[in-house]
Design a protein around this motif. Structure first.
Motif: not given
Ligand code: SF4
Lengths: 115, 414
Positions: A106-115
């Protein structure tokens, strides 16, 4: 063999009876179709979506939340966590970005953002 | 003093959904005041999945669910005063807040309360023993791990088996800690069954029911806890005391709606829910002040928070646009086996009313009976009912037209 399971797909948590005959599983007690799929997969090859956090190299006091895009085999959960614990990313990261392209299928994806 | 049509207090799931609904109902001058820097409230630290199945038709993590609503707020150009803490609300809807620029005063036409809830702290639990480091409320530990990137301990005992306690048992395990036990003072868990399965059973974490932490040990850092089974009066039984070495104790012992502002404004509160007394449009005892989400009643599912907040936001917009309709009202009350019913007031207006309630104890094969005096209005059979799962009963308004002043909802075994 018969197994009693709790469906974890939605908060309703139906109690399922799974009748296992080799590779075929018949499920009852499910209030919807997804419960049937869950019962089958849980008896043959249980999977879970894993969520975790990853360190952000250039942002102290800040973690990036991630998840597996697909559920992964239960027996790989701790191996995956070990990999993620050793990983770092560099900000900025946007929600939905792919952090890891192919790991345990699978892929691992970001569920949040960091600026 | 500034003027805004609708001021929403809190930028979590309730505040965001209320703002969007108010805007979409035709009021353009809607603002959110949020004490944090980013919208999302507690969802930002709830990195596990399971959010949005009912509301958005897909399974999301907390930050993703928050993102969906934050986008909607942004797309509408709704102003957000972030990093701004509201210190006072008056009954004539003057909102006072502070941030690094100083003090802000806003005259609102309508206010929506969406401040959420707080965790019950160690001080409120009366656990004896020393006061070492390593004792956290579960939500604090969750924030430290998931938002700030710090691990809080290696060997953990968790007191309380509500959903946050269960979720944290799994989180701590996945992050490399050993969770020795989850103790629950009640004879049943308040968490969802799916969470007991996927957070405890998946990882072989023992759940001890009717068990509490009787004593905390350690001087600098926590060294261990004494757990004990409890009798019917929830008092520890001496002979069952046993010591568990650990460096971390997480407390997940209930959530309390955060209603200091509400109280100060002179709004009537419900002693059981800890939130305001409202009608089905989520209007409080003060006209033009509405409440929704965990500040009104602690919810199990964020999807229901969003629903409730949409109702409050739309009602606030209706109030501002001004089409008041006079109608009769009745009150609701919790009968046998029911802890509370919300809304506490029903206005005889609209097509139907949804009553939300929690039962006192888990039961199988029950019916929830809505009565007006001795007359049965409607009966709702349930295979099982549990305090951890909020019930929703939809009642057509036509059934209430000649109801008495009070509606009682009780749970009866079938
Ligand atoms: S069977 Fe369907 S309704 Fe029942 S818990 Fe599973 S997903 Fe939910």
């Amino acid at each position: 063999m018969t197994r009693t399971l709790t469906c974890i797909i939605c908060p309703r948590g139906c109690t399922l009876q799974a009748e296992i005959n080799g590779d075929s599983v018949s499920v009852s007690g499910n209030a919807c179709k997804r419960g049937e799929e869950y019962g089958r997969s849980e008896c043959l090859h249980p999977v879970r979506t894993v969520t975790a956090v990853i360190r952000v190299e250039n942002r102290p006091d800040c973690a990036l939340s991630v998840k597996t895009a697909q559920p992964i085999a239960k027996e790989h959960i701790f191996d995956l966590m070990a990999v993620l614990r050793g990983m770092t990313v560099k900000a900025p990261v946007a929600i939905g970005e792919v952090i890891c392209d192919n790991i345990y299928g699978t892929q691992v994806i970001a569920t949040g953002s960091v600026e | 003093m500034k003027n805004h049509d609708i001021v929403i207090i809190g930028g979590g799931p309730a505040g965001m959904a209320a703002a969007v609904a108010a805007f979409d109902s035709g009021v353009r001058d809607v603002v959110i005041i949020d004490r944090e820097d980013n919208l999302g409230g507690v969802l930002k630290q709830c990195i596990h999945n399971g959010f949005g199945l009912h509301k958005l038709g897909k399974e999301l993590t907390g930050p993703e669910y928050a993102h969906v609503y934050a986008q909607q707020v942004r797309e509408r150009g709704i102003k957000v005063y972030s990093g701004t803490t509201v210190t006072r609300i008056t009954s004539d809807k003057i909102v006072t807040a502070t941030n690094t620029d100083g003090i802000l005063k806003i005259q609102a036409k309508a206010v929506v309360l969406a401040m959420g809830c707080r965790e019950r702290s160690r001080g409120a639990l009366n656990i004896s023993g020393t006061r070492p480091a390593g004792v956290y409320s579960a939500g604090t530990a969750q924030k430290l791990i998931n938002c700030d990137g710090y691990m809080v301990g290696k060997r953990v005992v968790i007191l309380g088996s509500g959903d946050i306690g269960l979720i944290m048992a799994r989180r701590m395990t996945l992050q490399g800690a050993k969770v020795e036990a989850v103790c629950e003072i009640l004879p049943y868990s308040g968490g969802l069954t799916r969470n007991i399965v996927q957070c405890l059973e998946d990882y072989g974490i023992p759940l001890h029911l009717s068990t509490t932490v009787a004593e905390i040990h350690g001087s600098e850092r926590l060294e261990g806890v004494t757990v004990a089974q409890v009798d019917q009066n929830r008092a520890p039984i001496e002979s069952t005391r046993r010591y568990i070495p650990c460096d971390t104790l997480l407390l997940s012992c209930g959530l309390i709606p955060e209603n200091e502002l509400t109280l100060n404004a002179g709004i009537e509160l419900d002693k059981v829910t800890g939130g305001a007394v409202v009608d089905q449009f989520r209007q409080t005892s003060i006209d033009g002040i509405f409440a929704c989400g965990n500040v009104l009643q602690v919810h199990d599912l964020v999807d229901h928070v969003s629903d409730e907040a949409e109702c409050a936001g739309a009602s606030a917009a209706k109030y501002v646009l001004g089409n008041p309709s006079e109608c009769g009202r009745i009150t609701t009350c919790a009968g046998e086996g029911v802890r509370y019913v919300l809304p506490q007031r029903v206005l005889l207006s609209g097509e139907q009313v949804s009553l939300y309630l929690r039962v006192r104890e888990p039961q199988t094969g029950v019916k929830l009976v809505v009565k007006s005096g001795e007359r049965i209005i409607k009966t709702f059979p349930r295979l099982k009912a549990a305090p951890g799962e909020m019930e929703k009963l939809d009642i057509p308004m036509s059934l209430l037209s000649d109801a008495d002043k009070t509606l009682t909802v009780s749970m009866e075994v079938q």
